[in-house]
Design a protein around this motif. Structure first.
Motif, mmCIF file in Angstrom:
data_model
loop_
_atom_site.group_PDB
_atom_site.id
_atom_site.type_symbol
_atom_site.label_atom_id
_atom_site.label_comp_id
_atom_site.label_asym_id
_atom_site.label_seq_id
_atom_site.Cartn_x
_atom_site.Cartn_y
_atom_site.Cartn_z
ATOM 1 N N LYS A 94 52.470 -85.446 -12.298
ATOM 2 C CA LYS A 94 51.925 -86.693 -12.840
ATOM 3 C C LYS A 94 51.947 -87.793 -11.781
ATOM 4 C CE LYS A 94 52.377 -90.015 -16.576
ATOM 5 N NZ LYS A 94 53.120 -90.418 -17.769
ATOM 6 N N LYS A 109 60.416 -79.753 -16.318
ATOM 7 C CA LYS A 109 60.173 -81.194 -16.471
ATOM 8 C C LYS A 109 60.042 -81.879 -15.104
ATOM 9 C CE LYS A 109 59.825 -84.269 -19.714
ATOM 10 N NZ LYS A 109 58.611 -84.307 -20.515
ATOM 11 N N GLU A 130 56.620 -81.299 -13.814
ATOM 12 C CA GLU A 130 55.640 -82.087 -14.571
ATOM 13 C C GLU A 130 55.632 -83.551 -14.128
ATOM 14 O OE1 GLU A 130 56.438 -81.486 -18.709
ATOM 15 O OE2 GLU A 130 56.084 -79.322 -18.563
ATOM 16 N N ARG A 156 57.576 -74.082 -14.006
ATOM 17 C CA ARG A 156 57.073 -75.456 -14.177
ATOM 18 C C ARG A 156 57.898 -76.186 -15.233
ATOM 19 N NH1 ARG A 156 50.492 -74.929 -13.447
ATOM 20 N NH2 ARG A 156 50.651 -73.841 -11.440
#
Length: 97
Positions: free
Chosen positions: A48, A41, A44, A39
C-alpha cells in the motif's frame, strides 16, 4: 506518477544472486513475485505504501526506509560489500576490432 528513483538503491539477497532495487518499478516487480502464502500484514502495508509513493502521496525516502526495514526483518537486505564488482579485464577484446 511522482519521481520513483531512490537516492540510493537497496540490494536484495536472492537465492543465487543479488538484485538491485533502485526505484518503485523494481519494488513493484519484487512485490508481485512475493509468494502469496507469505503475504502477511507487513507485506500488505508495504504494498500500500508503494502504491501511495507512486502517486506522490507517501514520501519516497520514507517508503525506501520502510522497504529497508522490511528486507532486514526478512533477512534479505544485502550488505553493499557483499555485492561483487565485475571489473573489466584488459584482455577483453571487441569482436569487431
Amino acid at each position: 506518477m511522482a519521481n520513483t528513483l531512490f537516492d540510493a538503491p537497496l540490494f536484495l539477497k536472492k537465492r543465487h544472486y543479488i538484485q538491485e532495487l533502485a526505484n518503485l518499478e523494481d519494488v513493484f516487480d519484487f512485490l508481485d513475485d512475493w509468494p502469496e502464502e507469505e503475504r502477511d500484514k507487513t507485506y500488505e502495508v508495504l504494498e500500500k505504501a508503494c502504491r501511495m509513493a507512486a502517486h506522490g502521496v507517501f514520501p519516497l525516502p520514507a517508503f525506501r526506509e520502510n522497504l529497508r526495514r522490511f528486507l532486514i526483518k526478512r533477512h534479505m537486505l544485502a550488505n553493499i560489500e557483499e555485492v561483487p564488482i565485475v571489473a573489466k579485464r584488459s584482455t577483453d577484446r571487441n569482436i569487431n576490432s
